[in-house]
Write an enzyme that holds these catalytic residues in place. Sequence first.
Site, PDB file in Angstrom:
ATOM      1  N   TYR A 189       0.838  -1.124   0.099  1.00  0.00           N
ATOM      2  CA  TYR A 189      -0.077   0.128  -0.135  1.00  0.00           C
ATOM      3  C   TYR A 189       0.892   1.334   0.048  1.00  0.00           C
ATOM      4  O   TYR A 189       1.917   1.366   0.897  1.00  0.00           O
ATOM      5  CB  TYR A 189      -0.936  -0.034   1.253  1.00  0.00           C
ATOM      6  CG  TYR A 189      -1.629   1.320   1.451  1.00  0.00           C
ATOM      7  CD1 TYR A 189      -3.085   1.499   0.752  1.00  0.00           C
ATOM      8  CD2 TYR A 189      -1.073   2.386   1.978  1.00  0.00           C
ATOM      9  CE1 TYR A 189      -3.694   2.557   0.972  1.00  0.00           C
ATOM     10  CE2 TYR A 189      -1.960   3.529   1.995  1.00  0.00           C
ATOM     11  CZ  TYR A 189      -3.169   3.684   1.564  1.00  0.00           C
ATOM     12  OH  TYR A 189      -4.001   4.624   1.612  1.00  0.00           O
ATOM     13  N   GLU A 223      -3.481   7.429  -4.063  1.00  0.00           N
ATOM     14  CA  GLU A 223      -3.469   6.075  -3.389  1.00  0.00           C
ATOM     15  C   GLU A 223      -3.204   5.083  -4.301  1.00  0.00           C
ATOM     16  O   GLU A 223      -3.817   4.598  -5.245  1.00  0.00           O
ATOM     17  CB  GLU A 223      -4.953   6.106  -2.786  1.00  0.00           C
ATOM     18  CG  GLU A 223      -4.842   4.766  -1.720  1.00  0.00           C
ATOM     19  CD  GLU A 223      -6.238   4.662  -1.041  1.00  0.00           C
ATOM     20  OE1 GLU A 223      -7.155   4.587  -1.759  1.00  0.00           O
ATOM     21  OE2 GLU A 223      -6.123   4.585   0.388  1.00  0.00           O
TER      22      GLU A 223
END
Length: 250
Positions: A119, A207
């Site tokens: 992530y 993101e």
Amino acid sequence: MNIHEYQAKKILQSYGAKIAPGVTITDIKNAKTAIESLPGPVWVIKSQIHAGGRGKGKFKELEPDAKGGVRVSFSVDEALANAKEMLGNTLVTKQTGPNGKEVNQIYVEAGAEINRELYLSILVDRETSKTSFIVSTKGGMDIESVARDTPELIHSVAITASQGCTQANANELADALNLKNGARQQGIELFKNLYQAFVDKDMSLLEINPLIITKNNDVQVLDAKVSFDDNALYRHPDLMELRDKTEEDE
Ligand code: ADP
Ligand code: MG
């Protein structure tokens, strides 16, 4: 303003990020040709909506046990069948609310050989106005759950605006993500480039979930969500064009 995954990926690719080859489809009539333009043997059919959690989402019009809004397909026929089940239907995910969002466009992408899912996000902290990277070795799941269950696996690195993403910052991120050898070199380069993209385009959020390490130890952007500061858009005619297209979709 939000843009679609495939649009975000194109921007990041122009900053040197590795992405899979892919094509968009808005009309099912063009789907077969589009799918056949990619060599296979794996095609991933991805609903383009302004919300995450698509993989685990459900289509209102389909049976409850039908697959979600991101589907790995192992033949042209299977890919085509998956595209048919998505286009024009309503996808409900954790992030769409109960009404869901109609899928008017899909992105067909070459299947990646995933070794690890990570992530990475870049965002501006409202309280300090500082830009930070947030990274975790627990990619591919929603970051709120990771923050709740295993906060020790989330690492944040604040960037000093006047210096940008320094070598030391990039090294710290590479350490936090446990990147080795070729992936480490690629990651360090990528982090600096992503920060540059964030600043150049006046992003408010970038993101990447997941950022992957492939079986060949390459670093690849597999999903991308980008939000822009609307007040800064007048400085970006290229993004204004995306806004027009994006609004037509909805
Ligand atoms: P969302 O976050 O909206 O569910 P993603 O793009 O992150 O959508 O896809 C969900 C999952 O599907 C990823 O975590 C990854 O495991 C898998 N996936 C997505 N794209 C590909 C691809 N091109 N090749 C292989 N697997 C993929
Ligand atoms: Mg994702």
